[in-house]
Motif scaffolding. Sequence first.
Motif: not given
Lengths: 281, 246
Positions: A91-101, B11-16
């Motif tokens: 979802n939109v929010y999770d897309n940004l969470v990835v990059f925030a992390e 972060a990449v692990i969580k994403l994946k």
Amino acid sequence: MLLELKHVSRRFGNITALNGISFTVGEGEIFGFLGPSGSGKTTTINIVTGQLKPSSGVSYVLGRDSQSIDQQIYEQIGIVSDRSGVYERLNVYDNLVVFAEILKVPKDRIDYYLAKVGLADRKKQPAGKLSKGQKQRLILARAILHKPKLLFLDEPTSGLDPTTVREIHELFLELKAQGTSIFLTTHNMEEATKLCDRLALLDRGTIIEQGSPREICLRHNTEKRFRLMTTAGDELEFGSTADEYDRLCRLLMRHEVETIHSCEPTLEDVFVKVTGNSLTR
Amino acid sequence: MKSHFWRKTLAVIKLKAKMLLGNTAALTGPLMSIAATVLLKILYAGMLEGDNSAILTYVLNFGISFNLGLGAVMMSALPLAEDKEKHTLRSLMTSSVNGLQFFIGSIFWPFVITVGVNYIVIFVSGVDSSRINMVMFSLLTVVSSLISGKLGLLLGIYAKSQVNANNLMMPFVMVLSLVPTLSTLNETLGRISNYLYTGIVTTMLNRYSEGLEFRLEISQVLVLALCVVGISVLFVVKYRKILVSE
């Protein structure tokens, strides 16, 4: 200087996409690259962000040669281009969470920027279900999430509706006020005039003019024309010959002038004059 | 610096994890390995009388070869190919994730799932696990799972799309899964199998089924080391090349 290009050229086979371009972008500045499709705007962004090797010349981003950009530099820049994608199943929010992390950004900033790009009410929606314009806004939110020192925007408002464009422009100006420098490519003359402190006009890989929008327009204001409306409602246009000045003065002295405007050329006019082509070709 | 490295990797692990859960095509491989093992055991049920260790080992071998040769490769190749197709790989690259962080983050779940499925396959195959030296089994299947995951990533990063990744995978899947499984039936396949990491696993299982010990030979260690190092190097080189066009 946050961005500096020195005689950068790029050839693809026999085609010269960039022909020895040089310019600089300073701190807190919005620098525009105005040119029609295929003029070399995206190629320039790809070179300066380390995604494409130049055939010759050098470019520096935050003092580092673009060809040796490392993680530290990427942490300080943001990129919006047609090569940016979104995770469609997230979802939109999770897309940004990835990059925030990744970029160590507090998560409360996500909501702030989602609101800024007009996606707050879509935060739970899968990104794959967004329209093209909404995806573009999500990519923009992602690019500014970490308050980059330098933001690269490749046609950021292309395909967006006028209301959203106005809001996005306000956001750019807000970022600028906060100290972010912006390198903006566009073929939209109004956008360039409104936002850019300085800009370069690009045609077939060559910079044909460079300076502030006003400087560029005044440099080509050779005819010095005026447009006025008389109190009787007539619209008249005057050039700079002695006869025309006399006529104009007579109207002014008789208080028959309702409005008067100087007719400097627009950036589009300059582009057409210098290249013989339109910006929207 | 270290905390930066692991923060981004995590972060990449969580994403994946999120992406893999939504990618049914990629999850099909390991599930099929378990299902195929169960199915094969049912098919051979009539023959399971007396000393059935050879047949059960064949079933186990099939499941593990399938898991290593297909499941693990699919799980890593398809999501990465999708990343390339949707331009999200480039977004990660230009947001300061380097090749090693992406590599670790991308291989983590395929590796963990593949290792887990290898143990599940022992259980569902019905092999007498007391015949297996679990330390050697663990060592060899863990290394092989790592190689398969890496191979998948390598194929994924070379593929232009998920469809293209499937096409690229096929010859590798055929060789890695079928050659070891059929190695006992044909001398040439047997020789080729000795130079495949999946073949080394098969050799180990066959030795255990015959009640023999298994020790890694120098040539087998070299094969494994070459796969581990070679694929990693090729991946990191290609990752950098994707970011920077010539």
